[in-house]
Design a protein around this motif. Structure first.
Motif, PDB file in Angstrom:
ATOM      1  N   CYS A  32      37.057  41.135  41.732  1.00  0.00           N
ATOM      2  CA  CYS A  32      36.737  42.159  40.732  1.00  0.00           C
ATOM      3  C   CYS A  32      38.013  42.928  40.387  1.00  0.00           C
ATOM      4  O   CYS A  32      38.210  44.059  40.816  1.00  0.00           O
ATOM      5  CB  CYS A  32      35.652  43.094  41.258  1.00  0.00           C
ATOM      6  SG  CYS A  32      35.202  44.383  40.089  1.00  0.00           S
ATOM      7  N   ILE A  33      38.891  42.279  39.643  1.00  0.00           N
ATOM      8  CA  ILE A  33      40.166  42.878  39.234  1.00  0.00           C
ATOM      9  C   ILE A  33      40.051  43.221  37.759  1.00  0.00           C
ATOM     10  O   ILE A  33      39.930  42.324  36.925  1.00  0.00           O
ATOM     11  CB  ILE A  33      41.331  41.893  39.439  1.00  0.00           C
ATOM     12  CG1 ILE A  33      41.331  41.355  40.882  1.00  0.00           C
ATOM     13  CG2 ILE A  33      42.649  42.557  39.092  1.00  0.00           C
ATOM     14  CD1 ILE A  33      42.280  40.190  41.102  1.00  0.00           C
ATOM     15  N   GLY A  93      40.608  43.790  33.926  1.00  0.00           N
ATOM     16  CA  GLY A  93      41.565  43.150  33.036  1.00  0.00           C
ATOM     17  C   GLY A  93      42.801  43.998  32.787  1.00  0.00           C
ATOM     18  O   GLY A  93      43.911  43.483  32.653  1.00  0.00           O
ATOM     19  N   ALA A 137      34.686  49.286  37.442  1.00  0.00           N
ATOM     20  CA  ALA A 137      34.418  47.877  37.109  1.00  0.00           C
ATOM     21  C   ALA A 137      33.350  47.323  38.054  1.00  0.00           C
ATOM     22  O   ALA A 137      32.465  46.570  37.640  1.00  0.00           O
ATOM     23  CB  ALA A 137      35.702  47.062  37.207  1.00  0.00           C
ATOM     24  N   ILE A 153      29.114  45.855  37.425  1.00  0.00           N
ATOM     25  CA  ILE A 153      28.499  44.601  37.863  1.00  0.00           C
ATOM     26  C   ILE A 153      27.648  44.811  39.122  1.00  0.00           C
ATOM     27  O   ILE A 153      27.326  43.869  39.838  1.00  0.00           O
ATOM     28  CB  ILE A 153      29.559  43.497  38.098  1.00  0.00           C
ATOM     29  CG1 ILE A 153      30.628  43.984  39.078  1.00  0.00           C
ATOM     30  CG2 ILE A 153      30.201  43.068  36.790  1.00  0.00           C
ATOM     31  CD1 ILE A 153      31.557  42.885  39.567  1.00  0.00           C
ATOM     32  N   ILE A 167      38.280  44.049  45.122  1.00  0.00           N
ATOM     33  CA  ILE A 167      39.427  43.219  44.727  1.00  0.00           C
ATOM     34  C   ILE A 167      39.351  41.868  45.446  1.00  0.00           C
ATOM     35  O   ILE A 167      39.634  40.818  44.874  1.00  0.00           O
ATOM     36  CB  ILE A 167      40.754  43.940  45.053  1.00  0.00           C
ATOM     37  CG1 ILE A 167      40.891  45.220  44.246  1.00  0.00           C
ATOM     38  CG2 ILE A 167      41.951  43.014  44.828  1.00  0.00           C
ATOM     39  CD1 ILE A 167      41.321  45.043  42.809  1.00  0.00           C
TER      40      ILE A 167
END
Lengths: 205, 351
Positions: free
Chosen positions: B268-269, B271, B186, B190, B264
Protein backbone atom coordinates in the motif's frame (compact mmCIF):
# COMPACT_ATOMS: atom_id res chain seq x y z
CA UNK A 1 -6.69 -19.92 -8.31
CA UNK A 2 -3.28 -20.54 -9.84
CA UNK A 3 -3.61 -17.79 -12.34
CA UNK A 4 -0.81 -16.66 -14.59
CA UNK A 5 -2.60 -13.35 -15.20
CA UNK A 6 -3.14 -10.65 -12.58
CA UNK A 7 -5.71 -8.21 -13.87
CA UNK A 8 -5.32 -4.81 -12.24
CA UNK A 9 -7.22 -2.94 -14.93
CA UNK A 10 -9.59 -0.33 -13.56
CA UNK A 11 -7.65 -0.23 -10.29
CA UNK A 12 -5.91 2.89 -9.06
CA UNK A 13 -2.79 3.21 -6.92
CA UNK A 14 -1.90 1.63 -4.59
CA UNK A 15 -4.03 -1.38 -5.60
CA UNK A 16 -1.88 -2.50 -8.58
CA UNK A 17 1.22 -2.58 -6.37
CA UNK A 18 -0.57 -4.49 -3.64
CA UNK A 19 -1.66 -7.06 -6.24
CA UNK A 20 1.84 -7.25 -7.70
CA UNK A 21 3.45 -7.80 -4.33
CA UNK A 22 0.86 -10.39 -3.37
CA UNK A 23 1.47 -12.29 -6.60
CA UNK A 24 5.24 -12.22 -6.10
CA UNK A 25 4.96 -13.58 -2.58
CA UNK A 26 2.27 -16.13 -3.39
CA UNK A 27 3.86 -19.54 -4.07
CA UNK A 28 0.74 -20.58 -5.97
CA UNK A 29 1.34 -17.92 -8.62
CA UNK A 30 3.80 -19.20 -11.24
CA UNK A 31 7.30 -17.69 -11.42
CA UNK A 32 6.45 -15.98 -14.67
CA UNK A 33 3.19 -14.07 -14.56
CA UNK A 34 1.48 -11.25 -16.42
CA UNK A 35 0.14 -8.08 -14.93
CA UNK A 36 -2.50 -6.09 -16.78
CA UNK A 37 -2.71 -2.36 -16.04
CA UNK A 38 -4.69 0.30 -17.86
CA UNK A 39 -3.34 3.58 -16.57
CA UNK A 40 0.02 5.16 -17.24
CA UNK A 41 0.79 6.27 -13.69
CA UNK A 42 0.13 2.87 -12.15
CA UNK A 43 2.23 1.27 -14.86
CA UNK A 44 5.14 3.58 -14.12
CA UNK A 45 4.83 3.05 -10.37
CA UNK A 46 4.71 -0.73 -10.68
CA UNK A 47 7.75 -0.66 -13.01
CA UNK A 48 9.67 1.45 -10.52
CA UNK A 49 8.61 -0.83 -7.68
CA UNK A 50 9.86 -3.91 -9.57
CA UNK A 51 13.08 -2.20 -10.60
CA UNK A 52 13.92 -1.03 -7.08
CA UNK A 53 13.28 -4.52 -5.75
CA UNK A 54 15.49 -6.13 -8.39
CA UNK A 55 12.68 -8.07 -10.07
CA UNK A 56 13.05 -8.49 -13.81
CA UNK A 57 10.11 -7.47 -15.94
CA UNK A 58 9.15 -6.31 -19.39
CA UNK A 59 6.29 -4.08 -20.44
CA UNK A 60 4.26 -4.55 -23.61
CA UNK A 61 1.86 -1.94 -24.93
CA UNK A 62 -1.42 -3.58 -25.86
CA UNK A 63 -4.39 -1.94 -27.54
CA UNK A 64 -5.73 -0.09 -24.51
CA UNK A 65 -3.73 -1.46 -21.63
CA UNK A 66 -0.22 -2.47 -20.63
CA UNK A 67 0.94 -6.01 -20.08
CA UNK A 68 3.89 -6.34 -17.73
CA UNK A 69 5.51 -9.74 -17.71
CA UNK A 70 7.12 -10.34 -14.35
CA UNK A 71 9.72 -12.94 -13.57
CA UNK A 72 10.14 -13.72 -9.89
CA UNK A 73 13.66 -15.15 -10.54
CA UNK A 74 13.80 -16.52 -7.05
CA UNK A 75 13.80 -13.12 -5.43
CA UNK A 76 11.11 -12.40 -2.88
CA UNK A 77 9.85 -9.01 -1.88
CA UNK A 78 10.29 -9.39 1.79
CA UNK A 79 11.55 -7.04 4.39
CA UNK A 80 12.16 -8.71 7.69
CA UNK A 81 12.60 -6.75 10.87
CA UNK A 82 16.32 -7.56 10.65
CA UNK A 83 16.56 -5.53 7.48
CA UNK A 84 15.59 -2.45 9.47
CA UNK A 85 18.29 -3.10 12.05
CA UNK A 86 20.97 -3.77 9.49
CA UNK A 87 20.95 -0.20 8.22
CA UNK A 88 24.39 0.93 9.10
CA UNK A 89 24.49 4.61 9.90
CA UNK A 90 28.26 4.89 9.85
CA UNK A 91 29.19 2.59 7.01
CA UNK A 92 31.18 4.24 4.27
CA UNK A 93 29.78 3.48 0.86
CA UNK A 94 33.16 3.48 -0.83
CA UNK A 95 36.57 2.03 0.04
CA UNK A 96 39.95 3.61 -0.77
CA UNK A 97 40.90 1.58 -3.81
CA UNK A 98 40.88 2.88 -7.36
CA UNK A 99 40.01 1.32 -10.69
CA UNK A 100 42.16 2.49 -13.61
CA UNK A 101 40.70 1.95 -17.08
CA UNK A 102 43.22 2.35 -19.88
CA UNK A 103 41.35 0.85 -22.80
CA UNK A 104 37.80 0.47 -24.09
CA UNK A 105 38.36 -3.30 -24.22
CA UNK A 106 39.21 -5.81 -21.51
CA UNK A 107 42.17 -8.19 -21.89
CA UNK A 108 43.96 -9.04 -25.13
CA UNK A 109 42.53 -11.23 -27.91
CA UNK A 110 39.39 -10.66 -29.90
CA UNK A 111 38.39 -6.97 -30.05
CA UNK A 112 34.69 -7.83 -29.98
CA UNK A 113 35.10 -10.05 -26.96
CA UNK A 114 37.20 -7.35 -25.26
CA UNK A 115 34.37 -4.85 -25.70
CA UNK A 116 31.78 -7.24 -24.33
CA UNK A 117 33.99 -7.94 -21.33
CA UNK A 118 34.67 -4.31 -20.46
CA UNK A 119 30.93 -3.55 -20.64
CA UNK A 120 30.22 -6.42 -18.30
CA UNK A 121 32.97 -5.22 -16.00
CA UNK A 122 31.74 -1.62 -15.83
CA UNK A 123 28.13 -2.65 -15.36
CA UNK A 124 29.01 -5.02 -12.51
CA UNK A 125 31.19 -2.69 -10.40
CA UNK A 126 28.17 -1.39 -8.51
CA UNK A 127 27.16 -4.90 -7.46
CA UNK A 128 30.41 -5.52 -5.59
CA UNK A 129 30.96 -4.11 -2.15
CA UNK A 130 32.82 -2.00 -1.22
CA UNK A 131 32.73 0.37 -4.15
CA UNK A 132 35.97 1.94 -5.38
CA UNK A 133 36.75 5.47 -4.31
CA UNK A 134 37.46 6.52 -7.87
CA UNK A 135 37.54 5.26 -11.42
CA UNK A 136 40.21 6.85 -13.60
CA UNK A 137 39.96 6.74 -17.39
CA UNK A 138 42.90 7.35 -19.70
CA UNK A 139 43.98 6.74 -23.27
CA UNK A 140 41.33 4.66 -25.12
CA UNK A 141 39.51 4.25 -21.77
CA UNK A 142 38.02 7.75 -22.00
CA UNK A 143 35.76 6.52 -24.80
CA UNK A 144 33.74 4.65 -22.21
CA UNK A 145 32.75 7.93 -20.54
CA UNK A 146 31.10 9.46 -23.61
CA UNK A 147 27.40 10.23 -23.75
CA UNK A 148 26.73 7.45 -26.26
CA UNK A 149 28.85 4.88 -24.39
CA UNK A 150 27.08 1.58 -23.66
CA UNK A 151 28.12 1.89 -19.99
CA UNK A 152 27.25 5.56 -19.42
CA UNK A 153 24.18 4.72 -17.30
CA UNK A 154 26.26 2.53 -14.99
CA UNK A 155 28.88 5.26 -14.61
CA UNK A 156 26.24 7.84 -13.75
CA UNK A 157 24.76 5.48 -11.20
CA UNK A 158 28.19 4.94 -9.64
CA UNK A 159 28.67 8.68 -9.41
CA UNK A 160 25.39 8.93 -7.56
CA UNK A 161 26.63 6.30 -5.14
CA UNK A 162 29.63 8.48 -4.39
CA UNK A 163 32.26 7.04 -6.74
CA UNK A 164 34.34 9.78 -8.35
CA UNK A 165 35.00 9.55 -12.08
CA UNK A 166 38.26 11.13 -13.26
CA UNK A 167 38.89 11.54 -16.97
CA UNK A 168 42.27 12.30 -18.55
CA UNK A 169 41.90 15.69 -20.25
CA UNK A 170 44.87 15.22 -22.57
CA UNK A 171 43.37 11.96 -23.82
CA UNK A 172 39.94 13.50 -24.38
CA UNK A 173 41.60 16.30 -26.38
CA UNK A 174 43.69 13.88 -28.41
CA UNK A 175 40.64 11.85 -29.47
CA UNK A 176 38.63 15.10 -29.88
CA UNK A 177 35.79 13.88 -27.67
CA UNK A 178 35.88 16.46 -24.87
CA UNK A 179 32.43 17.85 -25.70
CA UNK A 180 30.93 14.36 -25.81
CA UNK A 181 31.86 13.34 -22.27
CA UNK A 182 28.74 12.32 -20.36
CA UNK A 183 29.94 11.92 -16.77
CA UNK A 184 32.70 12.62 -14.29
CA UNK A 185 35.32 15.35 -14.19
CA UNK A 186 38.14 16.20 -16.55
CA UNK A 187 41.42 15.78 -14.76
CA UNK A 188 45.15 16.42 -15.30
CA UNK A 189 48.24 14.26 -14.87
CA UNK A 190 49.02 15.76 -11.48
CA UNK A 191 45.62 14.78 -10.08
CA UNK A 192 45.80 11.35 -11.66
CA UNK A 193 49.23 10.59 -10.16
CA UNK A 194 48.06 12.02 -6.85
CA UNK A 195 45.02 9.69 -6.85
CA UNK A 196 47.05 6.64 -7.87
CA UNK A 197 49.66 7.37 -5.20
CA UNK A 198 47.13 7.69 -2.40
CA UNK A 199 45.02 4.64 -3.32
CA UNK A 200 45.29 1.59 -1.06
CA UNK A 201 45.39 -0.52 -4.20
CA UNK A 202 44.69 -0.15 -7.90
CA UNK A 203 42.60 -2.46 -10.04
CA UNK A 204 43.29 -2.44 -13.76
CA UNK A 205 41.18 -4.95 -15.65
CA UNK B 1 -22.11 16.54 18.01
CA UNK B 2 -24.02 15.71 14.85
CA UNK B 3 -23.91 12.21 13.49
CA UNK B 4 -22.83 12.20 9.86
CA UNK B 5 -23.23 9.27 7.58
CA UNK B 6 -21.49 11.01 4.70
CA UNK B 7 -17.90 9.86 4.13
CA UNK B 8 -15.89 12.73 2.63
CA UNK B 9 -13.17 10.35 1.47
CA UNK B 10 -15.55 8.96 -1.14
CA UNK B 11 -15.38 12.27 -3.03
CA UNK B 12 -11.68 12.13 -3.93
CA UNK B 13 -8.90 9.88 -5.12
CA UNK B 14 -6.12 11.97 -3.64
CA UNK B 15 -6.70 14.08 -0.59
CA UNK B 16 -4.80 16.57 1.49
CA UNK B 17 -1.35 17.62 0.45
CA UNK B 18 -0.95 14.65 -1.87
CA UNK B 19 -3.29 16.51 -4.23
CA UNK B 20 -0.47 18.97 -4.93
CA UNK B 21 0.80 19.40 -8.46
CA UNK B 22 3.97 17.36 -8.95
CA UNK B 23 6.94 19.43 -7.76
CA UNK B 24 8.84 18.85 -11.02
CA UNK B 25 5.92 20.03 -13.10
CA UNK B 26 5.51 23.12 -10.97
CA UNK B 27 9.16 24.12 -10.92
CA UNK B 28 9.28 23.57 -14.68
CA UNK B 29 6.52 26.13 -15.12
CA UNK B 30 7.86 28.63 -12.59
CA UNK B 31 11.42 28.68 -13.88
CA UNK B 32 10.46 30.68 -16.97
CA UNK B 33 9.01 33.57 -15.00
CA UNK B 34 10.91 36.43 -13.55
CA UNK B 35 9.30 38.12 -10.62
CA UNK B 36 10.18 41.41 -9.03
CA UNK B 37 11.90 41.10 -5.78
CA UNK B 38 11.69 44.45 -4.06
CA UNK B 39 13.83 45.09 -1.03
CA UNK B 40 10.93 44.68 1.35
CA UNK B 41 10.24 41.14 0.15
CA UNK B 42 12.32 39.20 2.64
CA UNK B 43 11.16 35.76 1.47
CA UNK B 44 9.66 35.21 -1.96
CA UNK B 45 9.68 32.67 -4.74
CA UNK B 46 13.41 32.06 -4.93
CA UNK B 47 13.76 29.43 -2.25
CA UNK B 48 10.54 27.37 -2.41
CA UNK B 49 9.80 28.51 1.11
CA UNK B 50 6.57 28.00 3.05
CA UNK B 51 5.25 31.55 2.96
CA UNK B 52 6.02 35.04 1.69
CA UNK B 53 7.45 37.62 4.11
CA UNK B 54 7.12 41.37 3.55
CA UNK B 55 8.90 43.91 5.71
CA UNK B 56 6.63 46.79 6.75
CA UNK B 57 9.08 48.61 9.00
CA UNK B 58 12.14 47.99 11.16
CA UNK B 59 10.21 45.96 13.70
CA UNK B 60 7.49 44.20 11.78
CA UNK B 61 7.14 42.01 8.73
CA UNK B 62 3.95 40.28 7.60
CA UNK B 63 3.84 36.64 6.62
CA UNK B 64 1.31 35.74 3.93
CA UNK B 65 0.32 32.22 2.99
CA UNK B 66 -2.51 30.09 1.71
CA UNK B 67 -3.24 26.40 1.57
CA UNK B 68 -6.34 24.41 0.75
CA UNK B 69 -7.08 20.87 -0.39
CA UNK B 70 -9.69 18.14 -0.93
CA UNK B 71 -10.78 15.84 1.92
CA UNK B 72 -8.11 13.99 3.83
CA UNK B 73 -10.45 12.07 6.13
CA UNK B 74 -14.02 10.84 6.41
CA UNK B 75 -15.44 13.18 9.02
CA UNK B 76 -16.14 16.78 7.90
CA UNK B 77 -15.45 18.37 11.29
CA UNK B 78 -12.06 16.69 11.51
CA UNK B 79 -11.30 17.62 7.90
CA UNK B 80 -11.95 21.27 8.80
CA UNK B 81 -9.64 21.05 11.80
CA UNK B 82 -6.81 19.43 9.83
CA UNK B 83 -7.09 21.76 6.81
CA UNK B 84 -6.92 24.77 9.14
CA UNK B 85 -3.97 23.40 11.15
CA UNK B 86 -2.19 22.72 7.86
CA UNK B 87 -2.77 26.22 6.46
CA UNK B 88 -1.67 27.91 9.69
CA UNK B 89 1.45 25.76 9.74
CA UNK B 90 3.17 27.75 6.98
CA UNK B 91 3.25 30.81 9.25
CA UNK B 92 4.61 28.74 12.11
CA UNK B 93 7.26 27.17 9.91
CA UNK B 94 8.62 30.69 9.36
CA UNK B 95 8.65 31.26 13.12
CA UNK B 96 5.79 33.73 12.93
CA UNK B 97 2.67 34.54 14.91
CA UNK B 98 -0.53 33.95 12.95
CA UNK B 99 -3.08 36.72 13.51
CA UNK B 100 -5.73 36.72 10.79
CA UNK B 101 -7.35 34.03 8.62
CA UNK B 102 -9.84 33.88 5.73
CA UNK B 103 -11.73 30.76 4.70
CA UNK B 104 -11.27 29.29 1.23
CA UNK B 105 -14.23 27.06 0.46
CA UNK B 106 -15.28 24.96 -2.51
CA UNK B 107 -18.40 22.93 -2.05
CA UNK B 108 -21.12 21.58 -4.36
CA UNK B 109 -24.51 23.22 -4.01
CA UNK B 110 -26.30 19.94 -4.75
CA UNK B 111 -24.60 16.48 -4.53
CA UNK B 112 -23.69 16.73 -0.80
CA UNK B 113 -25.93 17.85 2.07
CA UNK B 114 -25.03 21.41 3.06
CA UNK B 115 -24.81 20.38 6.73
CA UNK B 116 -21.50 18.72 5.80
CA UNK B 117 -20.11 22.12 4.82
CA UNK B 118 -21.24 23.53 8.12
CA UNK B 119 -19.25 20.85 9.92
CA UNK B 120 -16.13 21.52 7.85
CA UNK B 121 -16.32 25.22 8.65
CA UNK B 122 -17.00 24.51 12.33
CA UNK B 123 -13.86 22.35 12.47
CA UNK B 124 -11.82 25.06 10.77
CA UNK B 125 -13.19 27.80 13.01
CA UNK B 126 -12.47 25.80 16.16
CA UNK B 127 -8.86 25.17 15.10
CA UNK B 128 -8.34 28.82 14.18
CA UNK B 129 -9.71 29.81 17.56
CA UNK B 130 -7.42 27.34 19.34
CA UNK B 131 -4.51 29.03 17.57
CA UNK B 132 -5.63 32.42 18.89
CA UNK B 133 -6.21 33.64 15.35
CA UNK B 134 -9.11 35.81 14.16
CA UNK B 135 -11.27 34.41 11.36
CA UNK B 136 -12.46 37.40 9.39
CA UNK B 137 -14.23 36.20 6.25
CA UNK B 138 -13.54 34.14 3.18
CA UNK B 139 -14.55 33.14 -0.30
CA UNK B 140 -16.69 30.27 -1.58
CA UNK B 141 -17.21 28.52 -4.92
CA UNK B 142 -19.75 25.95 -6.08
CA UNK B 143 -17.45 23.05 -6.90
CA UNK B 144 -17.01 19.31 -6.53
CA UNK B 145 -15.15 17.61 -4.88
CA UNK B 146 -15.12 19.85 -1.81
CA UNK B 147 -11.95 21.72 -0.87
CA UNK B 148 -11.18 23.71 2.19
CA UNK B 149 -8.36 25.75 3.62
CA UNK B 150 -7.29 29.21 4.71
CA UNK B 151 -5.42 32.29 3.64
CA UNK B 152 -3.43 33.34 6.68
CA UNK B 153 -1.62 36.49 7.70
CA UNK B 154 1.02 36.42 10.39
CA UNK B 155 3.58 38.79 11.82
CA UNK B 156 7.23 38.47 12.72
CA UNK B 157 10.25 40.61 13.51
CA UNK B 158 12.16 41.03 10.22
CA UNK B 159 15.37 39.81 11.83
CA UNK B 160 13.77 36.69 13.28
CA UNK B 161 12.44 35.14 10.09
CA UNK B 162 13.06 31.38 9.94
CA UNK B 163 13.56 30.17 6.36
CA UNK B 164 14.20 26.81 4.76
CA UNK B 165 17.39 28.15 3.14
CA UNK B 166 19.56 28.80 6.15
CA UNK B 167 20.86 25.41 7.29
CA UNK B 168 24.37 25.48 8.76
CA UNK B 169 26.95 22.70 8.81
CA UNK B 170 27.14 20.77 12.09
CA UNK B 171 23.50 21.45 12.93
CA UNK B 172 21.24 18.55 13.83
CA UNK B 173 17.83 17.96 12.24
CA UNK B 174 14.83 17.62 14.51
CA UNK B 175 11.45 16.39 13.28
CA UNK B 176 8.52 17.26 15.54
CA UNK B 177 5.82 14.85 14.31
CA UNK B 178 5.85 11.26 13.04
CA UNK B 179 5.41 10.71 9.29
CA UNK B 180 3.13 8.35 7.38
CA UNK B 181 -0.19 10.23 7.18
CA UNK B 182 -0.45 9.67 3.42
CA UNK B 183 -0.07 5.93 3.78
CA UNK B 184 -2.58 5.73 6.63
CA UNK B 185 -5.18 7.59 4.57
CA UNK B 186 -4.48 5.36 1.54
CA UNK B 187 -4.92 2.37 3.86
CA UNK B 188 -8.19 3.80 5.15
CA UNK B 189 -9.55 4.00 1.61
CA UNK B 190 -8.99 0.28 1.11
CA UNK B 191 -10.13 -0.62 4.63
CA UNK B 192 -6.75 -1.95 5.70
CA UNK B 193 -6.06 0.35 8.63
CA UNK B 194 -7.31 -0.14 12.18
CA UNK B 195 -9.63 2.44 13.70
CA UNK B 196 -7.04 3.17 16.35
CA UNK B 197 -4.17 3.79 13.92
CA UNK B 198 -6.41 5.92 11.68
CA UNK B 199 -7.59 8.07 14.56
CA UNK B 200 -4.04 8.40 15.87
CA UNK B 201 -2.93 9.76 12.48
CA UNK B 202 -5.80 12.27 12.45
CA UNK B 203 -4.95 13.49 15.94
CA UNK B 204 -1.37 13.96 14.81
CA UNK B 205 -2.46 16.08 11.84
CA UNK B 206 -4.64 18.24 14.10
CA UNK B 207 -1.70 19.28 16.28
CA UNK B 208 -0.80 22.93 15.64
CA UNK B 209 2.82 23.80 14.96
CA UNK B 210 2.22 26.97 16.94
CA UNK B 211 4.02 25.96 20.15
CA UNK B 212 6.97 24.69 18.13
CA UNK B 213 7.23 28.08 16.41
CA UNK B 214 7.37 29.90 19.73
CA UNK B 215 10.00 27.52 21.06
CA UNK B 216 12.09 27.89 17.88
CA UNK B 217 12.21 31.64 18.48
CA UNK B 218 13.23 31.12 22.09
CA UNK B 219 16.26 29.15 20.86
CA UNK B 220 17.11 31.50 17.98
CA UNK B 221 16.48 28.86 15.33
CA UNK B 222 17.02 30.29 11.83
CA UNK B 223 16.21 27.36 9.56
CA UNK B 224 13.11 25.16 9.47
CA UNK B 225 10.32 23.99 7.20
CA UNK B 226 7.08 22.10 7.61
CA UNK B 227 6.74 18.64 6.11
CA UNK B 228 3.79 18.38 3.71
CA UNK B 229 3.03 17.02 0.25
CA UNK B 230 6.59 16.70 -1.04
CA UNK B 231 7.40 14.27 1.80
CA UNK B 232 10.22 14.36 4.33
CA UNK B 233 12.82 13.85 1.62
CA UNK B 234 11.28 16.36 -0.80
CA UNK B 235 11.24 19.09 1.83
CA UNK B 236 14.70 18.08 3.05
CA UNK B 237 15.93 18.47 -0.53
CA UNK B 238 14.40 21.95 -0.79
CA UNK B 239 16.16 22.89 2.44
CA UNK B 240 19.48 21.42 1.27
CA UNK B 241 19.31 23.15 -2.12
CA UNK B 242 18.22 26.46 -0.61
CA UNK B 243 21.09 26.31 1.90
CA UNK B 244 23.64 24.64 -0.43
CA UNK B 245 24.35 22.03 2.23
CA UNK B 246 24.10 18.26 2.45
CA UNK B 247 21.39 16.86 4.73
CA UNK B 248 21.89 13.34 6.03
CA UNK B 249 18.73 11.54 7.15
CA UNK B 250 19.04 8.50 9.40
CA UNK B 251 15.88 6.59 8.58
CA UNK B 252 16.14 4.41 11.67
CA UNK B 253 15.65 7.55 13.79
CA UNK B 254 12.65 8.97 11.91
CA UNK B 255 9.42 8.69 13.92
CA UNK B 256 6.75 6.79 11.97
CA UNK B 257 3.03 6.52 12.73
CA UNK B 258 1.72 3.19 13.99
CA UNK B 259 0.38 0.99 11.22
CA UNK B 260 2.46 2.49 8.40
CA UNK B 261 5.05 -0.33 8.32
CA UNK B 262 2.36 -2.97 7.82
CA UNK B 263 0.63 -1.03 5.06
CA UNK B 264 3.82 -0.43 3.09
CA UNK B 265 4.80 -4.09 3.57
CA UNK B 266 1.56 -5.16 1.88
CA UNK B 267 2.30 -2.83 -1.02
CA UNK B 268 0.00 0.00 0.00
CA UNK B 269 2.39 2.67 -1.30
CA UNK B 270 0.51 5.82 -2.32
CA UNK B 271 1.18 6.85 -5.93
CA UNK B 272 2.39 10.25 -4.79
CA UNK B 273 5.37 8.60 -3.06
CA UNK B 274 6.62 7.53 -6.50
CA UNK B 275 6.13 11.07 -7.72
CA UNK B 276 8.21 12.34 -4.82
CA UNK B 277 10.85 9.70 -5.59
CA UNK B 278 11.15 11.05 -9.12
CA UNK B 279 11.54 14.55 -7.72
CA UNK B 280 14.34 13.74 -5.27
CA UNK B 281 16.06 10.86 -7.09
CA UNK B 282 18.67 12.83 -9.05
CA UNK B 283 19.96 14.78 -6.09
CA UNK B 284 19.62 12.17 -3.36
CA UNK B 285 21.93 9.31 -2.44
CA UNK B 286 20.13 6.33 -0.93
CA UNK B 287 22.29 3.94 1.09
CA UNK B 288 22.56 0.59 -0.64
CA UNK B 289 21.60 -1.15 2.57
CA UNK B 290 18.47 0.97 2.98
CA UNK B 291 15.33 -1.12 3.30
CA UNK B 292 12.94 -0.51 0.40
CA UNK B 293 9.88 -0.06 2.61
CA UNK B 294 11.62 2.49 4.77
CA UNK B 295 12.72 4.39 1.68
CA UNK B 296 9.15 4.66 0.45
CA UNK B 297 7.91 5.81 3.88
CA UNK B 298 10.43 8.68 3.71
CA UNK B 299 8.71 9.70 0.45
CA UNK B 300 5.18 9.58 1.84
CA UNK B 301 3.25 12.83 1.29
CA UNK B 302 2.27 14.40 4.59
CA UNK B 303 -0.70 16.55 5.43
CA UNK B 304 -0.27 18.99 8.32
CA UNK B 305 3.07 17.39 9.06
CA UNK B 306 5.58 18.44 11.68
CA UNK B 307 8.44 20.90 11.47
CA UNK B 308 11.93 19.95 10.36
CA UNK B 309 14.18 22.15 12.49
CA UNK B 310 17.92 22.81 12.16
CA UNK B 311 19.41 23.24 15.60
CA UNK B 312 22.94 23.67 16.94
CA UNK B 313 24.15 20.53 18.68
CA UNK B 314 24.75 22.13 22.06
CA UNK B 315 21.22 23.47 22.45
CA UNK B 316 19.44 20.43 20.97
CA UNK B 317 18.82 18.67 24.29
CA UNK B 318 17.11 21.68 25.84
CA UNK B 319 15.10 22.40 22.70
CA UNK B 320 13.91 18.81 22.56
CA UNK B 321 12.86 18.86 26.19
CA UNK B 322 10.86 22.04 25.68
CA UNK B 323 9.21 20.69 22.53
CA UNK B 324 8.27 17.43 24.23
CA UNK B 325 6.63 19.34 27.06
CA UNK B 326 4.81 21.56 24.55
CA UNK B 327 2.89 18.68 22.95
CA UNK B 328 5.24 16.96 20.52
CA UNK B 329 5.96 13.67 22.29
CA UNK B 330 7.17 11.78 19.20
CA UNK B 331 9.84 14.21 18.07
CA UNK B 332 13.34 12.97 17.32
CA UNK B 333 16.74 13.96 16.02
CA UNK B 334 16.73 12.40 12.56
CA UNK B 335 19.96 13.56 10.99
CA UNK B 336 22.42 16.37 10.51
CA UNK B 337 23.70 19.05 8.16
CA UNK B 338 27.15 19.12 6.57
CA UNK B 339 29.07 21.20 4.03
CA UNK B 340 28.75 20.27 0.37
CA UNK B 341 32.33 20.32 -0.76
CA UNK B 342 31.85 19.54 -4.43
CA UNK B 343 29.10 20.15 -6.90
CA UNK B 344 28.83 16.45 -7.60
CA UNK B 345 27.97 15.65 -3.99
CA UNK B 346 24.35 14.78 -3.28
CA UNK B 347 22.11 17.26 -1.48
CA UNK B 348 20.46 14.58 0.59
CA UNK B 349 21.96 11.34 1.88
CA UNK B 350 19.51 8.75 3.16
CA UNK B 351 20.93 6.06 5.40
Amino acid sequence: MNSKIIDARGQLCPKPIILTKKAINDPNIPNEFFLLIDNETSKENVERFLKDNGISHQTYQKENYFQISVSKTGKKVNSSSEAYCSISTTKKLTADHIIAITNDKMGSGSNDLGKILIQGFMNTIKEVSPLPQKIIFYNNGVKLTLKDSPVIDSLKELEKLGVKIQICGTCADYYEVKDKIGCGKISNMYDIIDSLTKATHIISP
Amino acid sequence: MMNHSFDLLTTVQQGGCSAKLPAQLLSGVLKDFSYDSPENLLVGLKTNDDAAVWKINQNTAIIQTTDFFPPICSDPYEFGQIAAANALSDVYAMGGKAILALNLVMFPSTKIDISVLKEILRGGADKVKEAGVTLAGGHSLDDFPPKYGLAVTGIIHPKRVITNANAKAEEVLILTKPIGTGTIIAGKRINEVSKKNYQNALECMKILNKNAAEIMQKYNIRCATDITGFSLLGHALEMAEGSDKTLTIKTSKVPILNGVDELIEMGCIPGVAFRNLKYVDEKTCFSRTLDYNLKMIMLDAQTSGGLLICCQKNSADKLIKDLKNAGYPDLAIIGNVSERKEKSEPYVIVK
